[in-house]
Design an enzyme around this catalytic site. Structure first.
Site, PDB file in Angstrom:
ATOM      1  N   GLU A  49      24.868   6.780 -45.150  1.00  0.00           N
ATOM      2  CA  GLU A  49      24.630   8.390 -44.710  1.00  0.00           C
ATOM      3  C   GLU A  49      24.782   9.047 -45.375  1.00  0.00           C
ATOM      4  O   GLU A  49      24.628   9.266 -46.729  1.00  0.00           O
ATOM      5  CB  GLU A  49      26.691   7.994 -43.865  1.00  0.00           C
ATOM      6  CG  GLU A  49      26.867   8.987 -43.551  1.00  0.00           C
ATOM      7  CD  GLU A  49      26.936   8.346 -42.223  1.00  0.00           C
ATOM      8  OE1 GLU A  49      26.882   9.113 -40.745  1.00  0.00           O
ATOM      9  OE2 GLU A  49      25.922   7.203 -41.666  1.00  0.00           O
ATOM     10  N   ASP A  60      35.199  18.576 -45.902  1.00  0.00           N
ATOM     11  CA  ASP A  60      35.018  18.072 -47.178  1.00  0.00           C
ATOM     12  C   ASP A  60      36.125  18.555 -48.147  1.00  0.00           C
ATOM     13  O   ASP A  60      36.216  19.972 -48.450  1.00  0.00           O
ATOM     14  CB  ASP A  60      33.716  18.159 -47.658  1.00  0.00           C
ATOM     15  CG  ASP A  60      32.502  17.643 -46.634  1.00  0.00           C
ATOM     16  OD1 ASP A  60      32.842  16.442 -46.430  1.00  0.00           O
ATOM     17  OD2 ASP A  60      31.879  18.149 -46.189  1.00  0.00           O
TER      18      ASP A  60
END
EC number: 4.2.1.20
Length: 266
Positions: A49, A60
């Site tokens: 990924e 994030d």
């Protein structure tokens, strides 16, 4: 059969789950990033990924934001990322490669152009973190036109309607969130996910991979025991890169052994 279905069929035949590491391309530098990916694959990663560095990564936590900053400082652009993926694909012809990024990066040169470039580089799937399934039609159409799997997030608090939509639109795998919030290994994955997993199964969703806060082998075991097809680990990988980026030999050894331990738990 595409690379994801081949990988999941092979794992199922061996009664194993998938270990999928996430890294931001170009962190801490371009050559170093390619060496890091080699170490993770040698350690046993079943799929990759990969993130494109972005200046404002909403979902994030601070660890992956740090990776974005380092990769951008190293001069990593989307063009660099596609060139890196071409190299990774040439080296690992059967390895499923997924992208996890933000819509701005897809819009930049036009949606269709992005997916065409991704296909040419050897990408198998694209997950756009800030586009919910309900708003995904143009992205799904462009992905399918190129034979790229559109990936969707199944949040732990999702309604049955959302899960049904995720199941019907998604291909390749389903990104199952262990909890709501931002990414990070300090925010440990929360179980139980039984109700979400059983709903995804009922709606014939692509195999669910559990992500967000997967930092140790016991969590991989728990995810697979709960019915996930595997686990995605991002912040735990990136934390090691941050800590050891000035000692590449040590970093590569550490990442390979981390991947081996996580893979052994599948």
């Amino acid at each position: 059969m595409n690379r994801y279905s081949n990988a999941f069929a092979r794992l199922k035949a061996g009664s194993r789950g998938a270990f999928v590491p996430f890294v931001t391309l170009g962190d801490p530098g371009i050559d170093e990033s390619l060496a890091i990916i080699d170490a993770l694959v040698e350690g046993g990663a079943d799929c990759l990924e990969l993130g494109f560095p972005f200046s404002d990564p909403l979902a994030d936590g601070p660890v992956i934001q740090g990776a974005n900053i380092r990769a951008l400082a190293a001069g990593t652009t989307p063009d660099t990322c596609f060139k890196m993926i071409e190299q990774i694909r040439a080296k690992y012809p059967e390895l499923p490669i997924g992208l996890l990024l933000y819509a701005n990066l897809v819009f930049a040169n036009g949606i269709e152009a992005f997916y065409q470039r991704a296909k040419a580089a050897g990408v198998d799937s694209v997950l756009i973190a800030d586009v919910p399934a309900e708003e995904s039609a143009p992205f799904v159409a462009a992905a399918r036109a190129e034979g790229i799997a559109p990936i969707f997030i199944a949040p732990p608090n999702a309604s049955a309607d959302t899960l049904r939509l995720v199941a019907s639109l998604g291909e390749g795998y389903t990104y199952l969130l262990s909890r709501a919030g931002v990414t990070g290994a300090d925010n440990k994955a929360g179980m139980p996910l039984d109700s979400v997993l059983s709903a995804l199964k009922e709606f014939n969703a692509p195999p669910p991979l559990l992500g967000f806060g997967i930092a140790e082998p016991s969590q991989v075991q728990e995810a697979i025991a709960a019915g996930a097809a595997g686990a995605i680990s991002g912040s735990a990988v990136v934390k090691r890169i941050e800590a050891l980026k000035d000692d590449m030999p040590k970093l590569l050894t550490e990442l390979k052994s981390f991947a081996s331990a996580m893979k052994a738990a599948t």
